[in-house]
Write a protein that holds these residues in place. Structure first.
Motif, PDB file in Angstrom:
ATOM      1  N   THR A  52       0.821  -1.212   0.000  1.00 22.04           N
ATOM      2  CA  THR A  52       0.000   0.000   0.000  1.00 22.04           C
ATOM      3  C   THR A  52       0.858   1.266   0.000  1.00 22.04           C
ATOM      4  O   THR A  52       0.375   2.332  -0.368  1.00 22.04           O
ATOM      5  CB  THR A  52      -0.934   0.019   1.221  1.00 22.04           C
ATOM      6  OG1 THR A  52      -0.162  -0.138   2.422  1.00 22.04           O
ATOM      7  CG2 THR A  52      -1.934  -1.131   1.143  1.00 22.04           C
ATOM      8  N   SER A  53       2.100   1.148   0.437  1.00 22.46           N
ATOM      9  CA  SER A  53       3.020   2.290   0.434  1.00 22.46           C
ATOM     10  C   SER A  53       4.437   1.758   0.567  1.00 22.46           C
ATOM     11  O   SER A  53       4.645   0.568   0.855  1.00 22.46           O
ATOM     12  CB  SER A  53       2.713   3.245   1.594  1.00 22.46           C
ATOM     13  OG  SER A  53       2.949   2.606   2.840  1.00 22.46           O
ATOM     14  N   LEU A  54       5.418   2.639   0.382  1.00 20.27           N
ATOM     15  CA  LEU A  54       6.798   2.230   0.584  1.00 20.27           C
ATOM     16  C   LEU A  54       7.038   1.852   2.045  1.00 20.27           C
ATOM     17  O   LEU A  54       7.720   0.877   2.353  1.00 20.27           O
ATOM     18  CB  LEU A  54       7.749   3.361   0.169  1.00 20.27           C
ATOM     19  CG  LEU A  54       7.935   3.591  -1.331  1.00 20.27           C
ATOM     20  CD1 LEU A  54       8.742   4.853  -1.581  1.00 20.27           C
ATOM     21  CD2 LEU A  54       8.618   2.389  -1.975  1.00 20.27           C
ATOM     22  N   PHE A  55       6.463   2.637   2.951  1.00 23.56           N
ATOM     23  CA  PHE A  55       6.657   2.377   4.376  1.00 23.56           C
ATOM     24  C   PHE A  55       6.090   1.027   4.785  1.00 23.56           C
ATOM     25  O   PHE A  55       6.614   0.384   5.708  1.00 23.56           O
ATOM     26  CB  PHE A  55       5.994   3.474   5.210  1.00 23.56           C
ATOM     27  CG  PHE A  55       5.948   3.157   6.682  1.00 23.56           C
ATOM     28  CD1 PHE A  55       7.071   3.343   7.475  1.00 23.56           C
ATOM     29  CD2 PHE A  55       4.797   2.637   7.268  1.00 23.56           C
ATOM     30  CE1 PHE A  55       7.038   3.020   8.829  1.00 23.56           C
ATOM     31  CE2 PHE A  55       4.762   2.327   8.615  1.00 23.56           C
ATOM     32  CZ  PHE A  55       5.884   2.520   9.395  1.00 23.56           C
ATOM     33  N   GLY A 112      16.146   0.200   3.606  1.00 24.30           N
ATOM     34  CA  GLY A 112      16.031   0.864   2.310  1.00 24.30           C
ATOM     35  C   GLY A 112      14.631   1.394   2.044  1.00 24.30           C
ATOM     36  O   GLY A 112      14.453   2.508   1.551  1.00 24.30           O
ATOM     37  N   PHE A 113      13.615   0.596   2.399  1.00 20.96           N
ATOM     38  CA  PHE A 113      12.232   1.050   2.217  1.00 20.96           C
ATOM     39  C   PHE A 113      11.923   2.249   3.115  1.00 20.96           C
ATOM     40  O   PHE A 113      11.235   3.189   2.691  1.00 20.96           O
ATOM     41  CB  PHE A 113      11.255  -0.090   2.512  1.00 20.96           C
ATOM     42  CG  PHE A 113      11.035  -1.012   1.359  1.00 20.96           C
ATOM     43  CD1 PHE A 113      10.443  -0.561   0.188  1.00 20.96           C
ATOM     44  CD2 PHE A 113      11.415  -2.349   1.435  1.00 20.96           C
ATOM     45  CE1 PHE A 113      10.228  -1.417  -0.890  1.00 20.96           C
ATOM     46  CE2 PHE A 113      11.212  -3.209   0.371  1.00 20.96           C
ATOM     47  CZ  PHE A 113      10.626  -2.748  -0.796  1.00 20.96           C
ATOM     48  N   MET A 114      12.421   2.238   4.345  1.00 21.75           N
ATOM     49  CA  MET A 114      12.194   3.366   5.238  1.00 21.75           C
ATOM     50  C   MET A 114      12.874   4.624   4.706  1.00 21.75           C
ATOM     51  O   MET A 114      12.309   5.721   4.717  1.00 21.75           O
ATOM     52  CB  MET A 114      12.709   3.032   6.642  1.00 21.75           C
ATOM     53  CG  MET A 114      12.672   4.210   7.610  1.00 21.75           C
ATOM     54  SD  MET A 114      11.028   4.942   7.766  1.00 21.75           S
ATOM     55  CE  MET A 114      10.239   3.752   8.826  1.00 21.75           C
ATOM     56  N   PHE A 115      14.107   4.470   4.225  1.00 18.48           N
ATOM     57  CA  PHE A 115      14.851   5.605   3.677  1.00 18.48           C
ATOM     58  C   PHE A 115      14.118   6.189   2.473  1.00 18.48           C
ATOM     59  O   PHE A 115      13.963   7.416   2.350  1.00 18.48           O
ATOM     60  CB  PHE A 115      16.256   5.145   3.273  1.00 18.48           C
ATOM     61  CG  PHE A 115      17.156   6.253   2.815  1.00 18.48           C
ATOM     62  CD1 PHE A 115      17.810   7.052   3.731  1.00 18.48           C
ATOM     63  CD2 PHE A 115      17.337   6.501   1.460  1.00 18.48           C
ATOM     64  CE1 PHE A 115      18.648   8.082   3.317  1.00 18.48           C
ATOM     65  CE2 PHE A 115      18.162   7.522   1.027  1.00 18.48           C
ATOM     66  CZ  PHE A 115      18.821   8.320   1.958  1.00 18.48           C
ATOM     67  N   ALA A 116      13.642   5.308   1.578  1.00 12.49           N
ATOM     68  CA  ALA A 116      12.917   5.774   0.396  1.00 12.49           C
ATOM     69  C   ALA A 116      11.605   6.450   0.774  1.00 12.49           C
ATOM     70  O   ALA A 116      11.227   7.477   0.201  1.00 12.49           O
ATOM     71  CB  ALA A 116      12.660   4.600  -0.545  1.00 12.49           C
ATOM     72  N   SER A 117      10.905   5.877   1.759  1.00 18.65           N
ATOM     73  CA  SER A 117       9.637   6.466   2.199  1.00 18.65           C
ATOM     74  C   SER A 117       9.831   7.864   2.775  1.00 18.65           C
ATOM     75  O   SER A 117       9.058   8.783   2.491  1.00 18.65           O
ATOM     76  CB  SER A 117       8.987   5.552   3.235  1.00 18.65           C
ATOM     77  OG  SER A 117       7.815   6.121   3.771  1.00 18.65           O
ATOM     78  N   LYS A 118      10.872   8.025   3.580  1.00 18.03           N
ATOM     79  CA  LYS A 118      11.154   9.340   4.163  1.00 18.03           C
ATOM     80  C   LYS A 118      11.501  10.355   3.078  1.00 18.03           C
ATOM     81  O   LYS A 118      11.084  11.528   3.147  1.00 18.03           O
ATOM     82  CB  LYS A 118      12.318   9.227   5.152  1.00 18.03           C
ATOM     83  CG  LYS A 118      11.995   8.446   6.413  1.00 18.03           C
ATOM     84  CD  LYS A 118      11.351   9.325   7.461  1.00 18.03           C
ATOM     85  CE  LYS A 118      11.237   8.606   8.791  1.00 18.03           C
ATOM     86  NZ  LYS A 118      10.644   9.452   9.842  1.00 18.03           N
ATOM     87  N   ASN A 119      12.275   9.915   2.099  1.00 21.48           N
ATOM     88  CA  ASN A 119      12.658  10.831   1.017  1.00 21.48           C
ATOM     89  C   ASN A 119      11.453  11.253   0.185  1.00 21.48           C
ATOM     90  O   ASN A 119      11.316  12.436  -0.182  1.00 21.48           O
ATOM     91  CB  ASN A 119      13.705  10.179   0.119  1.00 21.48           C
ATOM     92  CG  ASN A 119      15.076  10.152   0.758  1.00 21.48           C
ATOM     93  OD1 ASN A 119      15.341  10.866   1.725  1.00 21.48           O
ATOM     94  ND2 ASN A 119      15.964   9.324   0.232  1.00 21.48           N
ATOM     95  N   LEU A 126      16.055   9.896  11.293  1.00 18.89           N
ATOM     96  CA  LEU A 126      16.630   9.731  12.630  1.00 18.89           C
ATOM     97  C   LEU A 126      16.146  10.808  13.610  1.00 18.89           C
ATOM     98  O   LEU A 126      16.939  11.527  14.213  1.00 18.89           O
ATOM     99  CB  LEU A 126      18.159   9.743  12.558  1.00 18.89           C
ATOM    100  CG  LEU A 126      18.801   8.654  11.690  1.00 18.89           C
ATOM    101  CD1 LEU A 126      20.303   8.852  11.610  1.00 18.89           C
ATOM    102  CD2 LEU A 126      18.473   7.266  12.233  1.00 18.89           C
ATOM    103  N   VAL A 127      14.841  10.899  13.765  1.00 15.41           N
ATOM    104  CA  VAL A 127      14.267  11.893  14.678  1.00 15.41           C
ATOM    105  C   VAL A 127      13.549  11.235  15.864  1.00 15.41           C
ATOM    106  O   VAL A 127      12.996  11.935  16.707  1.00 15.41           O
ATOM    107  CB  VAL A 127      13.281  12.822  13.940  1.00 15.41           C
ATOM    108  CG1 VAL A 127      14.015  13.671  12.919  1.00 15.41           C
ATOM    109  CG2 VAL A 127      12.166  12.020  13.276  1.00 15.41           C
ATOM    110  N   SER A 128      13.581   9.909  15.938  1.00 14.64           N
ATOM    111  CA  SER A 128      12.895   9.219  17.038  1.00 14.64           C
ATOM    112  C   SER A 128      13.841   8.221  17.695  1.00 14.64           C
ATOM    113  O   SER A 128      14.861   7.825  17.118  1.00 14.64           O
ATOM    114  CB  SER A 128      11.651   8.483  16.525  1.00 14.64           C
ATOM    115  OG  SER A 128      12.023   7.432  15.649  1.00 14.64           O
ATOM    116  N   TRP A 129      13.472   7.814  18.915  1.00 13.89           N
ATOM    117  CA  TRP A 129      14.256   6.802  19.616  1.00 13.89           C
ATOM    118  C   TRP A 129      14.254   5.493  18.841  1.00 13.89           C
ATOM    119  O   TRP A 129      15.261   4.781  18.805  1.00 13.89           O
ATOM    120  CB  TRP A 129      13.683   6.579  21.013  1.00 13.89           C
ATOM    121  CG  TRP A 129      14.120   7.608  22.009  1.00 13.89           C
ATOM    122  CD1 TRP A 129      13.379   8.620  22.535  1.00 13.89           C
ATOM    123  CD2 TRP A 129      15.419   7.714  22.607  1.00 13.89           C
ATOM    124  NE1 TRP A 129      14.122   9.360  23.414  1.00 13.89           N
ATOM    125  CE2 TRP A 129      15.384   8.828  23.486  1.00 13.89           C
ATOM    126  CE3 TRP A 129      16.603   6.985  22.492  1.00 13.89           C
ATOM    127  CZ2 TRP A 129      16.489   9.220  24.237  1.00 13.89           C
ATOM    128  CZ3 TRP A 129      17.703   7.375  23.240  1.00 13.89           C
ATOM    129  CH2 TRP A 129      17.642   8.476  24.093  1.00 13.89           C
TER     130      TRP A 129
END
Length: 233
Positions: A52-55, A112-119, A126-129
């Motif tokens: 449903t999404s990159l994330f 990689g999926f998290m990095f792409a989703s953020k971009n 890297l803004v959370s614990w």
């Protein structure tokens, strides 16, 4: 401190009846840890609705890596309740390599999926614990894999420590990595996505689930590698 570490026997000092009860309780705990790891992976995968999404692929990959592959890679050495208990030690070690390789592949893919989703969303990294714990866990996993390679090729790498001591170091570091991964998984349940998806009593249940396999893994490693000491009254 002695140069070699003697493995602590399971159930030493127990009567025969108590011993068999102890063995069956351990076996039930290991089986429950297998079921918990697999169940947690399946449920998180369903909740994330992959595609449903990159994330959506991030929780899937990370749960496969740490809740399933890393858990199975450690529990396969258990003498009780493991589906691989009939395999030889050499076969178990090879299966352990495969599981840990899958951990690295799945974790790197999830990152990689998290990095792409953020971009794509133009959100900061890297803004959370949870994100910091995740990066630390992945770095520790890579280092632990390097330690495993040292254990496989000690002569080629000219290591002076005995193989038994290297196994002790590898198991101890592996336990620390697993506990760090457990903390990371638990921290994910405090994320906005998870709290919006799971609420009420179910959320508390999910919060406790990753802790059970961690306790079983910790018990397995400490029983196998803790130095044996005689206690006198």
């Amino acid at each position: 401190m002695p140069s070699d570490v003697e493995y602590s026997p399971v159930g030493e000092g127990l009567g025969m009846r108590d011993y068999w009860l102890f063995v069956w309780l351990r076996r039930a705990a290991v089986i429950a840890a297998h079921v918990t790891g697999l169940g947690l992976t399946l449920i998180i995968s369903l909740l994330s609705r992959p595609g449903t999404s990159l994330f959506s692929w991030h929780p899937v990959c990370m749960s496969v890596a740490y809740c399933l592959c890393m858990t199975e890679g450690i529990l396969l050495f258990s003498a009780e309740g493991s589906p691989f208990c009939f395999k030889s030690r050499k076969c178990k070690v090879r299966l352990h390599w495969v599981c840990q390789a899958l951990v690295l592949i799945a974790a790197a893919t999830g990152l990689g999926f998290m990095f792409a989703s953020k971009n794509v969303s133009e959100l900061p990294h890297l803004v959370s614990w949870h994100s910091w714990l995740g990066i630390s866990t992945l770095a520790a996993t890579v280092l632990q894999a390097a330690c495993g390679i040292c254990l496989i090729f000690p002569k080629l790498l000219c290591l002076s420590s005995s193989p038994l001591r290297l196994k002790l170091y590898h198991a101890t570091c592996g336990l620390l990595v697993y506990l760090l991964a457990t903390v990371t998984v638990v921290s994910a349940m405090f994320s906005d996505w998870f709290q919006a998806t799971v609420k009420g009593v179910a959320w508390w249940g999910f919060l406790l689930l990753p802790l059970f396999p961690a306790l079983v893994v910790m018990n397995q490693i400490t029983n196998a590698y803790l130095p044996r000491k005689k206690i006198t009254s």
